[in-house]
Design a protein around this motif. Structure first.
Motif, PDB file in Angstrom:
ATOM      1  N   GLY A   8       0.839  -1.186   0.000  1.00 12.88           N
ATOM      2  CA  GLY A   8       0.000   0.000   0.000  1.00 12.88           C
ATOM      3  C   GLY A   8       0.874   1.235   0.000  1.00 12.88           C
ATOM      4  N   LEU A   9       0.549   2.203  -0.854  1.00  8.60           N
ATOM      5  CA  LEU A   9       1.381   3.394  -1.013  1.00  8.60           C
ATOM      6  C   LEU A   9       0.538   4.651  -0.857  1.00  8.60           C
ATOM      7  N   ASP A  10       1.029   5.596  -0.033  1.00  7.68           N
ATOM      8  CA  ASP A  10       0.368   6.900   0.064  1.00  7.68           C
ATOM      9  C   ASP A  10       1.366   8.045  -0.102  1.00  7.68           C
ATOM     10  N   GLY A  11       2.606   7.704  -0.478  1.00  5.94           N
ATOM     11  CA  GLY A  11       3.625   8.725  -0.681  1.00  5.94           C
ATOM     12  C   GLY A  11       4.465   9.021   0.544  1.00  5.94           C
ATOM     13  N   SER A  12       4.088   8.517   1.715  1.00  8.63           N
ATOM     14  CA  SER A  12       4.828   8.783   2.948  1.00  8.63           C
ATOM     15  C   SER A  12       6.114   7.961   3.001  1.00  8.63           C
ATOM     16  N   ALA A  13       7.021   8.357   3.901  1.00  6.47           N
ATOM     17  CA  ALA A  13       8.290   7.631   4.043  1.00  6.47           C
ATOM     18  C   ALA A  13       8.052   6.197   4.485  1.00  6.47           C
ATOM     19  N   GLU A  14       7.068   5.999   5.391  1.00  6.64           N
ATOM     20  CA  GLU A  14       6.821   4.639   5.870  1.00  6.64           C
ATOM     21  C   GLU A  14       6.238   3.747   4.771  1.00  6.64           C
ATOM     22  N   SER A  15       5.387   4.312   3.906  1.00  7.07           N
ATOM     23  CA  SER A  15       4.825   3.482   2.836  1.00  7.07           C
ATOM     24  C   SER A  15       5.880   3.174   1.773  1.00  7.07           C
ATOM     25  N   ARG A  16       6.829   4.089   1.564  1.00  4.44           N
ATOM     26  CA  ARG A  16       7.926   3.811   0.630  1.00  4.44           C
ATOM     27  C   ARG A  16       8.843   2.715   1.178  1.00  4.44           C
ATOM     28  N   ALA A  17       9.070   2.725   2.504  1.00  2.00           N
ATOM     29  CA  ALA A  17       9.868   1.657   3.117  1.00  2.00           C
ATOM     30  C   ALA A  17       9.154   0.316   2.955  1.00  2.00           C
ATOM     31  N   ALA A  18       7.819   0.327   3.098  1.00  2.00           N
ATOM     32  CA  ALA A  18       7.045  -0.905   2.932  1.00  2.00           C
ATOM     33  C   ALA A  18       7.132  -1.408   1.492  1.00  2.00           C
ATOM     34  N   ALA A  19       7.129  -0.476   0.527  1.00  2.00           N
ATOM     35  CA  ALA A  19       7.236  -0.875  -0.878  1.00  2.00           C
ATOM     36  C   ALA A  19       8.606  -1.491  -1.172  1.00  2.00           C
ATOM     37  N   GLU A  20       9.667  -0.928  -0.578  1.00  2.00           N
ATOM     38  CA  GLU A  20      11.012  -1.499  -0.754  1.00  2.00           C
ATOM     39  C   GLU A  20      11.082  -2.901  -0.143  1.00  2.00           C
ATOM     40  N   LEU A 104       0.380  -8.586   2.076  1.00  2.00           N
ATOM     41  CA  LEU A 104       0.257  -7.150   1.882  1.00  2.00           C
ATOM     42  C   LEU A 104       1.207  -6.446   2.836  1.00  2.00           C
ATOM     43  N   ALA A 105       2.020  -5.510   2.321  1.00  2.00           N
ATOM     44  CA  ALA A 105       2.951  -4.750   3.155  1.00  2.00           C
ATOM     45  C   ALA A 105       2.445  -3.321   3.332  1.00  2.00           C
ATOM     46  N   LEU A 106       2.466  -2.862   4.579  1.00  2.00           N
ATOM     47  CA  LEU A 106       2.061  -1.504   4.924  1.00  2.00           C
ATOM     48  C   LEU A 106       3.141  -0.863   5.772  1.00  2.00           C
ATOM     49  N   GLY A 107       3.123   0.451   5.864  1.00  2.00           N
ATOM     50  CA  GLY A 107       4.129   1.160   6.637  1.00  2.00           C
ATOM     51  C   GLY A 107       3.666   1.518   8.028  1.00  2.00           C
ATOM     52  N   VAL A 127      -5.195  -4.789   9.198  1.00  2.00           N
ATOM     53  CA  VAL A 127      -4.738  -5.974   9.933  1.00  2.00           C
ATOM     54  C   VAL A 127      -5.923  -6.721  10.534  1.00  2.00           C
ATOM     55  N   ALA A 128      -6.882  -5.979  11.060  1.00  2.00           N
ATOM     56  CA  ALA A 128      -8.022  -6.596  11.734  1.00  2.00           C
ATOM     57  C   ALA A 128      -8.990  -7.282  10.776  1.00  2.00           C
ATOM     58  N   HIS A 129      -8.979  -6.874   9.498  1.00  2.00           N
ATOM     59  CA  HIS A 129      -9.972  -7.417   8.562  1.00  2.00           C
ATOM     60  C   HIS A 129      -9.384  -8.305   7.473  1.00  2.00           C
ATOM     61  N   ALA A 130      -8.088  -8.177   7.175  1.00  2.00           N
ATOM     62  CA  ALA A 130      -7.487  -8.980   6.109  1.00  2.00           C
ATOM     63  C   ALA A 130      -7.365 -10.439   6.538  1.00  2.00           C
ATOM     64  N   GLU A 131      -7.649 -11.340   5.626  1.00  2.00           N
ATOM     65  CA  GLU A 131      -7.542 -12.764   5.937  1.00  2.00           C
ATOM     66  C   GLU A 131      -6.293 -13.393   5.329  1.00  2.00           C
ATOM     67  N   ASN A 132      -5.493 -12.600   4.630  1.00  2.00           N
ATOM     68  CA  ASN A 132      -4.172 -13.025   4.185  1.00  2.00           C
ATOM     69  C   ASN A 132      -3.130 -12.258   4.990  1.00  2.00           C
ATOM     70  N   PRO A 133      -1.890 -12.727   5.036  1.00  2.00           N
ATOM     71  CA  PRO A 133      -0.873 -12.079   5.877  1.00  2.00           C
ATOM     72  C   PRO A 133      -0.663 -10.605   5.540  1.00  2.00           C
ATOM     73  N   VAL A 134      -0.495  -9.798   6.584  1.00  2.00           N
ATOM     74  CA  VAL A 134      -0.188  -8.373   6.444  1.00  2.00           C
ATOM     75  C   VAL A 134       1.121  -8.113   7.184  1.00  2.00           C
ATOM     76  N   VAL A 135       2.053  -7.426   6.534  1.00  2.00           N
ATOM     77  CA  VAL A 135       3.349  -7.124   7.137  1.00  2.00           C
ATOM     78  C   VAL A 135       3.456  -5.625   7.365  1.00  2.00           C
ATOM     79  N   LEU A 136       3.768  -5.226   8.595  1.00  2.00           N
ATOM     80  CA  LEU A 136       3.971  -3.826   8.938  1.00  2.00           C
ATOM     81  C   LEU A 136       5.469  -3.539   8.954  1.00  2.00           C
ATOM     82  N   VAL A 137       5.879  -2.516   8.205  1.00  2.00           N
ATOM     83  CA  VAL A 137       7.290  -2.166   8.053  1.00  2.00           C
ATOM     84  C   VAL A 137       7.491  -0.744   8.559  1.00  2.00           C
ATOM     85  N   ARG A 138       8.467  -0.553   9.436  1.00  2.00           N
ATOM     86  CA  ARG A 138       8.688   0.780  10.008  1.00  2.00           C
ATOM     87  C   ARG A 138       9.393   1.694   9.011  1.00  2.00           C
ATOM     88  N   ALA A 139       9.148   2.984   9.155  1.00  2.00           N
ATOM     89  CA  ALA A 139       9.834   3.972   8.326  1.00  2.00           C
ATOM     90  C   ALA A 139      11.337   3.872   8.569  1.00  2.00           C
TER      91      ALA A 139
END
Length: 301
Positions: A8-20, A104-107, A127-139
């Motif tokens: 997921g991307l919103d242009g923030s530093a944390e979402s860019r880290a999640a994309a990487e 799915l990766a999120l920041g 995280v609360a609603h997805a039924e496939n794995p979600v990964v949270l990545v810090r900025a």
């Protein structure tokens, strides 16, 4: 439809880290990377203002995912990068996107110091609603952070991965959760550290401080239970070195401590479809906010 690793991307530093992070994971899995840029429509009065005309708004919303995708293709050759822009509520759009994703990766945003990390309302909702794995990545997460330091003590992405850490409740072990952790360790050619925390039953608790033999007996019972749960998985994944840790104490505290030397922390979330809605669970919630490594939340029945 081919499954993807999605970010997921919103242009923030944390979402860019999640994309990487997602690009590196896509390479490990041999899957395409799908970047989903979500933007919420601007109300008509604002969209008609001189600084936010339709052309200006469209330019900026299209520029972010295009530039991010181009950069990812350059830095991660061999990974197919697909870009997509969707209008709507971020929580709903990303939860829907997770349905066709391997993960799915999120920041998440660092608070600084030892305060932990901030997982926003969108991330918690997904995280609360997805039924496939979600990964949270810090900025600020870098590839080298997931690897051992080189012989000179310098962070390097060329050294072996740090261990994968799995938080496991032996009373309710789930195959989906355990297999995800073993598979993640295998793909990284690293070891799996399984952390099981336990407290004595209430009727034993008062006697333990003055009865060391009782504590030792309960600890041995818990260790045997953990070994029994993991035995078939050790046989299924003989190439994954597994370290078992059955310890008295808080599961959240032990997992946060273990995250400091981990490439990935794997925790579970039970799928509940009750009148009170979806829940994350207090241990997973705490790990999401305080882990220093990326956290994978695996939903299970």
């Amino acid at each position: 439809m081919t499954r993807t690793v999605t970010a997921g991307l919103d242009g923030s530093a944390e979402s860019r880290a999640a994309a990487e992070w997602a690009a590196r994971e896509a390479k490990l899995r041999g899957l395409p990377l799908r970047i989903v840029h979500v933007w919420e429509p601007v109300p008509d009065p604002m969209a008609q203002a001189p600084l936010l005309g339709p052309e200006t708004h469209q330019h900026w919303t299209e520029r972010i995912p295009r530039e991010v995708a181009e950069g990812l293709r350059l830095r991660h050759p061999g990974v197919e990068v697909l870009g997509e822009q969707v209008s709507g509520s971020p929580g709903e759009v990303l939860a829907e996107a997770s349905k066709s994703a391997a993960l799915l990766a999120l920041g998440s945003r660092a608070l600084g110091g030892v305060g932990g990390f901030l997982v926003g309302s969108v991330g918690l909702s997904v995280v609360a609603h997805a039924e496939n794995p979600v990964v949270l990545v810090r900025a600020g997460e870098q590839a080298a952070d997931e690897h051992e330091a080189d012989p000179a003590g310098i962070p390097s992405a060329a050294t072996p991965f740090r261990p994968v850490v799995l938080g496991l409740d032996t009373d309710h072990p789930d195959a989906t959760l355990i297999e995800f952790a073993f598979d993640a360790a295998l793909r990284r050619a690293t070891s799996l550290r399984v952390v099981h925390a336990w407290f004595p039953p209430p009727y034993y608790a008062y006697g333990m401080p003055v009865n060391p033999p009782l504590h030792e007996a309960l600890a041995l019972e818990q260790s045997r239970g953990l070994a029994e749960v993991l035995s078939p998985w050790r046989q299924k994944y003989p190439d994954v070195e597994t370290a078992e840790e059955s310890r008295y104490g808080s599961a959240a505290e032990l997992l946060v401590e273990a995250s400091r030397e981990a490439s990935l922390v794997v925790v579970g979330r039970r799928i509940r479809r009750g009148a009170l809605g979806a829940h994350i669970g207090h241990v997973t919630h705490a790990v999401l906010h305080h882990s220093t490594a990326p956290v994978a939340v695996v939903a299970h029945g």
